[in-house]
Scaffold this motif. Structure first.
Motif, PDB file in Angstrom:
ATOM      1  N   PHE A  23       0.824  -1.213   0.000  1.00 28.35           N
ATOM      2  CA  PHE A  23       0.000   0.000   0.000  1.00 28.35           C
ATOM      3  C   PHE A  23       0.860   1.265   0.000  1.00 28.35           C
ATOM      4  CE2 PHE A  23      -3.083  -3.112   1.479  1.00 28.35           C
ATOM      5  CZ  PHE A  23      -4.208  -2.759   0.746  1.00 28.35           C
ATOM      6  N   GLU A  24       1.893   1.283   0.843  1.00 31.25           N
ATOM      7  CA  GLU A  24       2.753   2.472   0.905  1.00 31.25           C
ATOM      8  C   GLU A  24       3.398   2.740  -0.445  1.00 31.25           C
ATOM      9  OE1 GLU A  24       2.980  -0.157   3.022  1.00 31.25           O
ATOM     10  OE2 GLU A  24       3.291   0.531   5.083  1.00 31.25           O
ATOM     11  N   GLU A  25       3.925   1.684  -1.059  1.00 31.85           N
ATOM     12  CA  GLU A  25       4.595   1.830  -2.356  1.00 31.85           C
ATOM     13  C   GLU A  25       3.626   2.270  -3.443  1.00 31.85           C
ATOM     14  OE1 GLU A  25       7.034  -0.873   0.188  1.00 31.85           O
ATOM     15  OE2 GLU A  25       4.908  -0.719  -0.271  1.00 31.85           O
ATOM     16  N   LYS A  50      -1.913   5.464   8.911  1.00 32.42           N
ATOM     17  CA  LYS A  50      -0.552   5.717   8.433  1.00 32.42           C
ATOM     18  C   LYS A  50      -0.571   6.053   6.931  1.00 32.42           C
ATOM     19  CE  LYS A  50       3.897   3.415   7.823  1.00 32.42           C
ATOM     20  NZ  LYS A  50       4.623   2.158   7.887  1.00 32.42           N
ATOM     21  N   LEU A  51      -1.374   5.343   6.167  1.00 29.68           N
ATOM     22  CA  LEU A  51      -1.466   5.588   4.721  1.00 29.68           C
ATOM     23  C   LEU A  51      -2.093   6.950   4.429  1.00 29.68           C
ATOM     24  CD1 LEU A  51      -2.622   2.082   3.453  1.00 29.68           C
ATOM     25  CD2 LEU A  51      -0.295   3.010   3.509  1.00 29.68           C
ATOM     26  N   GLN A  52      -3.098   7.303   5.203  1.00 26.99           N
ATOM     27  CA  GLN A  52      -3.723   8.620   5.026  1.00 26.99           C
ATOM     28  C   GLN A  52      -2.724   9.730   5.352  1.00 26.99           C
ATOM     29  OE1 GLN A  52      -7.038   7.701   7.590  1.00 26.99           O
ATOM     30  NE2 GLN A  52      -8.411   7.346   5.852  1.00 26.99           N
ATOM     31  N   ASN A  53      -1.926   9.531   6.407  1.00 27.99           N
ATOM     32  CA  ASN A  53      -0.897  10.510   6.768  1.00 27.99           C
ATOM     33  C   ASN A  53       0.174  10.608   5.686  1.00 27.99           C
ATOM     34  OD1 ASN A  53      -2.188  11.141   9.177  1.00 27.99           O
ATOM     35  ND2 ASN A  53      -0.991   9.671  10.369  1.00 27.99           N
ATOM     36  N   LEU A  54       0.567   9.468   5.121  1.00 24.76           N
ATOM     37  CA  LEU A  54       1.550   9.454   4.039  1.00 24.76           C
ATOM     38  C   LEU A  54       1.025  10.229   2.827  1.00 24.76           C
ATOM     39  CD1 LEU A  54       4.213   8.432   2.753  1.00 24.76           C
ATOM     40  CD2 LEU A  54       2.949   6.357   2.108  1.00 24.76           C
ATOM     41  N   THR A  55      -0.231   9.973   2.477  1.00 23.26           N
ATOM     42  CA  THR A  55      -0.868  10.674   1.359  1.00 23.26           C
ATOM     43  C   THR A  55      -0.844  12.180   1.577  1.00 23.26           C
ATOM     44  OG1 THR A  55      -2.284   8.770   0.895  1.00 23.26           O
ATOM     45  CG2 THR A  55      -3.031  10.905   0.061  1.00 23.26           C
TER      46      THR A  55
END
Length: 187
Positions: A23-25, A50-55
């Motif tokens: 997902f991160e990649e 975590k993914l929402q924060n990365l986005t």
């Protein structure tokens, strides 16, 4: 939900939006793709926040859309609107190396070509039925390059899409029931 018709939608389903599933990649790959592409992550899991924060930190809110967990019928409707399905489990554990995620079949049954990691069983399906591309290394660059290849190589996307129609005629519960009945009757 109705997805935009003027963009190439990349869907990544997950009842398990968890670590080591790419997902991160996939989110970071959006940095290498233009505004024509939209990544839709549908489901729930341990790394969703975590993914929402990365986005947000990468300013990719216009390229990444999060949808909540939904009933199968709704998810199937959303998946049918996608251009490409992503299944990017990393070969970090035996569980993922030999996994065959339901989403691969969901994509194929929705008529959506697949970009997947080269884990054993998934690769066998994708390459055997020629419904997409498998990549060995799950990096943002490799994901973006494979997406570009799928959509820019003349006729490739259409071939993959047509092959999903053939594959779903063979890869279905009705056919698997016959196998189970044969095994049961044999024993």
């Amino acid at each position: 939900p109705q997805l935009p018709k003027n963009r190439k939608v990349l869907i990544m389903q997950g009842a398990g939006i968890n670590p080591e599933r790419g997902f991160e990649e996939a989110i970071l790959a959006m940095q290498f793709l233009n505004e024509e592409f939209l990544l839709v992550i549908a489901g729930s899991g341990t790394i969703l926040e975590k993914l929402q924060n990365l986005t947000n930190s990468k300013h990719l809110q216009q390229k990444v859309l999060f949808l909540p967990k939904m009933p199968f019928e709704t998810l199937h409707y959303v998946t049918k609107q996608a251009s490409l399905g992503l299944s990017l489990d990393k070969p970090e554990s035996m569980n993922y190396i030999f996994s065959l995620p339901n989403k691969v079949f969901d994509y194929i049954h929705a008529g959506v070509p697949v970009l997947a990691s080269s884990v054993f069983e998934v690769k066998k399906i994708i390459e055997g039925y020629k419904t997409g591309i498998c990549i060995d290394k799950i990096t943002p660059e490799n994901i973006a390059n494979a997406i570009h290849e799928i959509f820019e190589r003349p006729g490739l996307y259409e071939d993959f899409k047509n092959n999903t129609l053939v594959a779903r005629e063979e890869l279905n519960w009705e056919n698997e029931m016959k196998v189970l009945e044969d095994v049961h009757n044999f024993s």
